[in-house]
Design a protein around this motif. Sequence first.
Motif, mmCIF file in Angstrom:
data_model
loop_
_atom_site.group_PDB
_atom_site.id
_atom_site.type_symbol
_atom_site.label_atom_id
_atom_site.label_comp_id
_atom_site.label_asym_id
_atom_site.label_seq_id
_atom_site.Cartn_x
_atom_site.Cartn_y
_atom_site.Cartn_z
ATOM 1 N N VAL A 1 0.686 -1.159 0.084
ATOM 2 C CA VAL A 1 0.340 -0.139 0.033
ATOM 3 C C VAL A 1 0.882 1.179 0.054
ATOM 4 C CG1 VAL A 1 -1.872 1.348 1.250
ATOM 5 C CG2 VAL A 1 -1.865 -1.084 1.340
ATOM 6 N N LEU A 2 0.793 2.062 -1.079
ATOM 7 C CA LEU A 2 1.811 3.173 -1.055
ATOM 8 C C LEU A 2 1.033 4.423 -0.342
ATOM 9 C CD1 LEU A 2 2.326 3.301 -4.979
ATOM 10 C CD2 LEU A 2 3.628 2.415 -3.091
ATOM 11 N N PRO A 3 2.037 5.330 0.289
ATOM 12 C CA PRO A 3 1.668 6.216 1.067
ATOM 13 C C PRO A 3 0.644 7.108 0.385
ATOM 14 C CG PRO A 3 4.033 6.219 1.019
ATOM 15 C CD PRO A 3 3.317 5.071 0.236
ATOM 16 N N ALA A 4 -0.547 7.488 0.748
ATOM 17 C CA ALA A 4 -1.135 8.782 0.158
ATOM 18 C C ALA A 4 -1.898 9.510 0.967
ATOM 19 C CB ALA A 4 -2.368 7.835 -0.730
ATOM 20 N N SER A 5 -1.799 11.041 0.878
ATOM 21 C CA SER A 5 -2.607 11.856 1.499
ATOM 22 C C SER A 5 -2.895 12.925 0.791
ATOM 23 C CB SER A 5 -1.417 12.288 2.482
ATOM 24 O OG SER A 5 -1.055 11.540 3.515
ATOM 25 N N GLN A 6 -4.265 13.181 0.887
ATOM 26 C CA GLN A 6 -4.838 14.188 0.083
ATOM 27 C C GLN A 6 -5.575 15.461 0.853
ATOM 28 O OE1 GLN A 6 -7.394 12.789 -3.037
ATOM 29 N NE2 GLN A 6 -7.713 14.898 -3.822
ATOM 30 N N ASN B 1 -3.623 7.829 4.672
ATOM 31 C CA ASN B 1 -3.366 6.324 4.942
ATOM 32 C C ASN B 1 -2.103 6.148 5.765
ATOM 33 O OD1 ASN B 1 -1.429 6.373 3.094
ATOM 34 N ND2 ASN B 1 -2.529 4.468 1.895
ATOM 35 N N GLN B 2 -1.469 7.453 6.214
ATOM 36 C CA GLN B 2 -0.213 7.473 7.021
ATOM 37 C C GLN B 2 -0.439 8.178 8.175
ATOM 38 O OE1 GLN B 2 3.025 6.281 5.742
ATOM 39 N NE2 GLN B 2 1.556 5.055 4.516
#
Length: 162
Positions: free
Chosen positions: A40-45, A73-74
Amino acid sequence: MRQQSWMLGVLGLMAGVASGATLRPLAAQQSASQLVIFRVLPASQASVAPVPRPMSLAGARDESHVSWSIATNQPDRKIVASLDRPLSGGGALVVTLAAPAGATSAGPVVLDTAATDVVTGIPAITQSELPLHYRMNSDGTGSRPAADAQVVTVTYTVVEAP
């Protein structure tokens, strides 16, 4: 002898049909497996709803019909905010972001061209429609004509907290 071999043939056929009937459900239950490797790649928005109308420096007034959203997800993220250029004429743009569950708002923050923390300690979360308030403050000197409008861009960035 012919009758015996015919009889053996019938018995063999019956045994084959009977054993085939019991093997058939087993054949339908065959399974296969596969090793799947993923990460799962880090993703923030973060997103901000647009300001519905221009704000005025005449009298400090809140713009409160604005909201923001966060999806990350971090853990241990923060939101920093900055202006694309300084405000002229002694005005100040103050922003207050409500914090999502488990995070901390910095409260009212005067924005500048340098990135400033506005929300810290954001856990892995998705939350939307969080209140965001802008306030225009004037230094009271009146050094800028009332009709002189300024347009600035406020940039919000999700970063890893140090």
